[in-house]
Enzyme design. Sequence first.
Site, PDB file in Angstrom:
ATOM      1  N   SER A   1       0.810  -1.227   0.000  1.00 18.03           N
ATOM      2  CA  SER A   1       0.000   0.000   0.000  1.00 18.03           C
ATOM      3  C   SER A   1       0.839   1.272   0.000  1.00 18.03           C
ATOM      4  CB  SER A   1      -0.965   0.013   1.196  1.00 18.03           C
ATOM      5  OG  SER A   1      -0.269  -0.192   2.406  1.00 18.03           O
TER       6      SER A   1
ATOM      7  N   HIS B   1       1.735   5.133   4.182  1.00 18.74           N
ATOM      8  CA  HIS B   1       0.855   5.711   3.158  1.00 18.74           C
ATOM      9  C   HIS B   1       1.258   7.153   2.846  1.00 18.74           C
ATOM     10  CE1 HIS B   1      -2.559   2.731   4.432  1.00 18.74           C
ATOM     11  NE2 HIS B   1      -1.536   2.132   3.840  1.00 18.74           N
TER      12      HIS B   1
END
Length: 488
Positions: free
Chosen positions: A268, A320
């Site tokens: 991610s 992230h």
Amino acid sequence: MAVGFTPKFVEEYPLDNLSTAQFLVIVHESVNDLGWETSYVSPTGIIAYTANGVFGWNAIIRITIENDTATVKSSSAGSEMFDFGRNKKAVKSLVEAIDEFKSKLSAEDIEEKHLQLSANFPPAGDDYLKLPPQGTAEQINGFLTIFKPQSGYFVTPVLFNLNILVFILMAIKGVDMLSPTVADLLQWGANFKPLTLDGQWWRLLTNVFLHIGILHLLLNMYALVYIGLLLEPHLGKLRFITAYLLTGLLASITSLWWHENTVSAGASGAIFGMYGVFLAMLTTDLIEKSTRRALLTSIAVFVGYNLLNGLKSGVDNAAHIGGLVGGLIIGYCFTLSLKKPADIRLKHSLIAILTIITLITCGWIYKAMPNDIGDYDKGMEMFTSNETRALEVYNMKGAPRPKVLTAIKKGIGYWNEDIKILERVDKLSVPEPIKMRDKKLKQYLDLRIKSFEIMYKAVDENTDKYNADMNYYNHQIQVIIDSMKAVE
């Protein structure tokens, strides 16, 4: 219900006795009546945007006219896999509006409005609607095609397949497919500060191909394929893989800097990086204007939602954010060469410079970053070694008295060394429960030293008169050991 990467619905509409110009005006009026926004008009059709608000469902409506037939296509502007019939509903709404406006507009109205539209037509030869759609989403027309490298979609399936392969290998080796243990994740290369900073720097990249259960894998792989379909055709293979690996590295180093004791894994961070690259490109004129706004809105909402969702526990939002910011910077740098596609030297120079700068930056952060948990673990390894050596005296039953006395003296020395170790690690930044345990260890060491001093007297004087004292200290030691075991 349409399903797939960029769900869509297509319907053909016969022009009957209408000319292309007449139909174009009717479609334009229908789009306006529905409250949609026209983003592109040419002699061969219209591209519109449903404009249901930032947080509403939106679609890109593409109407192309050819051979007395109009093709009406609604494609989801967001990153969902299912549209629950909304694209079909959008097309039906437009068709109904077209049927209604056929009888509303007079020939004079149509002629006047066509003159207004034609003023904004693109130059001959530059009609965007006559070009193949940008991206490779149209080529993904079956489940198996997402695994197959092809033109404009080469690196994405390679990364996709590699992530799945690693997961399959983990499952074959007995790792739980739903909820792998921390030990398994660490064995397969997860990012963990005490280990990563202890010379295992390769974890900064291996964790990008590792996932914490099948649901984690599926969500990340969907997001990877979606952004790959949109972005790889623009970047090309070399830029795409460079951006993916560099943003994955930046995500990992950010996670390492932010977290003291978190085991991190997953693609991610790198995927957020690719979304960051695409966001940067969407703020430039590199992507066709008619689709730029819809994509910019949907990508921004996707990123914002996932960052907010990442605020809950168990999600590595630091990775992230690190990937996203890194992707934005890399994306803006790439635009310099994307605007000059023929300049291969500029392309390769930018890739080399970005790679060198990223590696130097991450290397400097890696070296400068304190590893308090790792240093604490090393200290406690020495602590345990000293403790083992000190307790060896209990295995010397029947040994000569001088040898036993020497062993007791050495044992006292080992206990004092452990006190110094506790004093050193007490200055490190470690969780409060560990500090509380260290206080008990200090009490444990004080009792051990006293018990060894009494033991030395008993052995040296060859007497049993200190047995009561020895039993007292041994009891107190056992109480501390039991209390520490109770909270483990």
